[in-house]
Design an enzyme around this catalytic site. Structure first.
Site, mmCIF file in Angstrom:
data_model
loop_
_atom_site.group_PDB
_atom_site.id
_atom_site.type_symbol
_atom_site.label_atom_id
_atom_site.label_comp_id
_atom_site.label_asym_id
_atom_site.label_seq_id
_atom_site.Cartn_x
_atom_site.Cartn_y
_atom_site.Cartn_z
ATOM 1 N N GLU A 34 -60.309 -3.240 -47.022
ATOM 2 C CA GLU A 34 -59.571 -1.970 -47.095
ATOM 3 C C GLU A 34 -59.696 -1.335 -48.468
ATOM 4 O O GLU A 34 -59.563 -2.007 -49.489
ATOM 5 C CB GLU A 34 -58.095 -2.248 -46.780
ATOM 6 C CG GLU A 34 -57.433 -1.138 -46.015
ATOM 7 C CD GLU A 34 -58.039 -0.953 -44.621
ATOM 8 O OE1 GLU A 34 -58.940 -0.108 -44.486
ATOM 9 O OE2 GLU A 34 -57.604 -1.646 -43.696
ATOM 10 N N HIS A 35 -59.934 -0.043 -48.432
ATOM 11 C CA HIS A 35 -60.086 0.753 -49.657
ATOM 12 C C HIS A 35 -61.216 0.222 -50.535
ATOM 13 O O HIS A 35 -61.114 0.244 -51.765
ATOM 14 C CB HIS A 35 -58.770 0.809 -50.453
ATOM 15 C CG HIS A 35 -57.818 1.832 -49.901
ATOM 16 N ND1 HIS A 35 -57.885 3.163 -50.242
ATOM 17 C CD2 HIS A 35 -56.807 1.717 -49.016
ATOM 18 C CE1 HIS A 35 -56.930 3.822 -49.593
ATOM 19 N NE2 HIS A 35 -56.263 2.970 -48.837
ATOM 20 N N ILE A 36 -62.272 -0.260 -49.903
ATOM 21 C CA ILE A 36 -63.430 -0.651 -50.722
ATOM 22 C C ILE A 36 -64.719 -0.002 -50.222
ATOM 23 O O ILE A 36 -65.776 -0.214 -50.800
ATOM 24 C CB ILE A 36 -63.608 -2.189 -50.831
ATOM 25 C CG1 ILE A 36 -63.836 -2.835 -49.464
ATOM 26 C CG2 ILE A 36 -62.418 -2.829 -51.526
ATOM 27 C CD1 ILE A 36 -64.250 -4.306 -49.588
ATOM 28 N N GLY A 122 -52.821 10.745 -37.156
ATOM 29 C CA GLY A 122 -52.165 10.349 -38.405
ATOM 30 C C GLY A 122 -51.627 8.923 -38.385
ATOM 31 O O GLY A 122 -50.649 8.615 -39.051
ATOM 32 N N GLY A 124 -53.616 6.109 -38.879
ATOM 33 C CA GLY A 124 -54.512 5.159 -39.537
ATOM 34 C C GLY A 124 -55.594 4.626 -38.616
ATOM 35 O O GLY A 124 -56.225 3.622 -38.919
ATOM 36 N N LEU A 125 -55.804 5.273 -37.472
ATOM 37 C CA LEU A 125 -56.822 4.792 -36.528
ATOM 38 C C LEU A 125 -58.008 5.756 -36.465
ATOM 39 O O LEU A 125 -58.769 5.771 -35.500
ATOM 40 C CB LEU A 125 -56.203 4.600 -35.135
ATOM 41 C CG LEU A 125 -55.023 3.621 -35.075
ATOM 42 C CD1 LEU A 125 -54.467 3.531 -33.659
ATOM 43 C CD2 LEU A 125 -55.429 2.232 -35.567
ATOM 44 N N SER A 127 -58.347 9.172 -36.226
ATOM 45 C CA SER A 127 -58.472 10.257 -35.252
ATOM 46 C C SER A 127 -59.357 11.369 -35.815
ATOM 47 O O SER A 127 -60.102 12.009 -35.080
ATOM 48 C CB SER A 127 -57.105 10.789 -34.837
ATOM 49 O OG SER A 127 -56.385 11.202 -35.962
ATOM 50 N N ASP A 178 -64.939 5.021 -41.575
ATOM 51 C CA ASP A 178 -64.377 5.503 -40.303
ATOM 52 C C ASP A 178 -65.435 6.205 -39.463
ATOM 53 O O ASP A 178 -65.562 5.963 -38.260
ATOM 54 C CB ASP A 178 -63.229 6.478 -40.567
ATOM 55 C CG ASP A 178 -62.143 5.863 -41.416
ATOM 56 O OD1 ASP A 178 -62.202 4.638 -41.644
ATOM 57 O OD2 ASP A 178 -61.251 6.599 -41.859
HETATM 58 C C1 GLA Z 1 -59.423 5.954 -44.791
HETATM 59 C C2 GLA Z 1 -60.792 6.478 -45.229
HETATM 60 C C3 GLA Z 1 -61.833 5.367 -45.254
HETATM 61 C C4 GLA Z 1 -61.329 4.137 -46.015
HETATM 62 C C5 GLA Z 1 -59.928 3.746 -45.550
HETATM 63 C C6 GLA Z 1 -59.337 2.639 -46.379
HETATM 64 O O1 GLA Z 1 -59.437 5.557 -43.459
HETATM 65 O O2 GLA Z 1 -61.225 7.500 -44.374
HETATM 66 O O3 GLA Z 1 -63.026 5.858 -45.806
HETATM 67 O O4 GLA Z 1 -61.384 4.344 -47.388
HETATM 68 O O5 GLA Z 1 -59.038 4.856 -45.605
HETATM 69 O O6 GLA Z 1 -60.055 1.467 -46.221
#
Ligand code: GLA
Length: 397
Positions: A34-36, A122, A124-125, A127, A178
């Site tokens: 996550e967030h990498i 909204g 976190g999946l 959309s 994503d």
């Molecule tokens: C969002 C961003 C992704 C990713 C995640 C965190 O979904 O669109 O690029 O950075 O946050 O992992």
């Protein structure tokens, strides 16, 4: 909506359904990493069967006219003045994709489109990525020069177009995860993706008697308004500090550094404690992804689950993108011994957790966790037992 109902809706809005084609692109759950993605790291998402379905056909004009079945709103933009669509409340992702397609040489045609989403917005999946990919595939398929452009714009390229649309048109500095998952997902598989090279590998989701359960906190995250772009700036700062600490290693990405490098750089990183925390998350999370993928490949679900929990601690305490609701959902899930692992998924600041639960106990888990979460936060959550589906494609009707 069922197909028949969707076609009915298209006919109601646009007069008839002659020549309509159907496209679909999924959302995603990120298992770990996550967030990498924007630090050149490895991520491990899977495409969901929850998706955006788009009905589309040319309309003989220069306008793209759109309707959303869930929001029940219409929006349109002009292919000769796409920038004017930046202010749309709904529809700017689609316009951003059109602009990027045109920039890549696609000769676009005006189209009528109906969007039907089974993805909670909204949450976190992804959309938004799913809208971008469904739109990209639809507009490309309806373009004048489709047969010339499709070989150049395969699904990986469409993912990059979606990401650029979000970065340049919608102002969210997101990474590629994503859009890649939405474009390239494969049923029953997770995707181990190297975000620096876009090399990837499909890993079978061998969960045996277990299922993935998504727990939606119903705390909306608005990516743009969130601290997402702030985190990106912080890790850029982190990369500069690593360059300063280890001048012999001028790596391009934070994820090129190992855990040992992090230890070696500690004295310099200690001068900026907040940045050090962000860097520690990024470097250790990248290492965790490899361990988690190994555990899944060897069917060691217990270990996989433990790594997920560890990842949640890291994103919570070092990267600080969870918030009260996600923390409550995670903590309450610990009450269920049989839940092998749990963590927030996606950008954070709301959205969902993903949990590994025995298939036979999913109902009990959802009911029990739902009660505990609601008692604690006053918010009614929602649960989805994950079905892992395919990436963006045209559906035959
Ligand atoms: C969002 C961003 C992704 C990713 C995640 C965190 O979904 O669109 O690029 O950075 O946050 O992992």
């Amino acid at each position: 909506m069922e197909f028949a109902e969707l076609f009915g809706s298209f006919g109601d809005v646009f007069g008839s359904t002659e020549g309509v084609r159907v496209f679909s692109a999924p959302g995603r759950v990120n298992l770990i990493g996550e967030h990498i993605d924007y630090c050149g790291g490895r991520v491990f998402p899977a495409a969901l069967s929850l998706s955006n379905t788009v009905l589309a056909r040319r309309n003989g004009t220069r306008k793209v006219r759109m309707y959303a079945t869930d929001l029940k709103i219409k929006a349109e933009f002009d292919l000769d003045d796409i920038d004017a669509a930046r202010s749309l409340r709904w529809g700017s992702y689609q316009a951003g994709v059109a602009k990027e397609l045109a920039g890549a040489g696609v000769v676009l045609r005006g189209a009528d489109m109906v969007f039907d989403s089974t993805l909670p917005f909204g949450s976190g999946l992804s959309s938004s990525a799913s809208i971008e990919l469904a739109t990209g595939l639809a507009l490309l398929s309806l373009a004048d020069n489709f047969s010339e452009m499709r070989p150049k714009l395969d699904n990986v390229q469409l993912a990059l177009i979606g990401q650029r649309a979000e970065n340049r048109f919608c102002g969210v500095n997101c990474g590629i995860m994503d859009q890649f998952a939405s474009a390239m997902g494969k049923a029953e598989h997770a995707i181990l993706l190297d975000c620096a090279t876009l090399e990837y590998e499909y890993v079978p989701l061998k969960l045996g008697d277990y299922s993935l359960v998504l727990a939606n906190t119903h705390k909306k995250h608005t990516l743009g308004a969130s601290k997402y772009n702030e985190r990106r700036a912080e890790v850029e700062e982190g990369l500069k500090l690593m360059h300063r600490a280890l001048p012999e290693k001028q790596f391009a990405n934070l994820c090129d550094y190992s855990e040992n490098d992090f230890t070696d750089a500690k004295r310099v990183l200690d001068t900026e404690p907040l940045i050090r925390m962000r860097v520690e998350h990024v470097i250790r999370e990248n290492a965790r992804v490899n361990k988690a993928a190994e555990a899944l490949k060897t069917g060691d679900l217990a270990r996989f689950g433990l790594i997920l929990k560890e990842a949640n601690d890291s994103i919570r305490y070092l990267y600080e993108v969870t918030g009260d609701e996600l923390d409550a959902m995670f903590e309450e899930a610990q009450y269920f011994d049989y839940c092998l692992g749990s963590r927030m998924t996606g950008a954070g600041f709301g959205g969902c957790t993903v949990n590994i639960v025995p298939t036979a106990l999913t109902q009990e888990f959802c009911a029990g966790l739902g009660k505990r979460y609601e008692a604690r936060t006053g918010i009614k959550p929602e649960f989805y037992v994950c079905a892992v589906g395919d990436g963006a494609r045209e559906l035959s009707i």
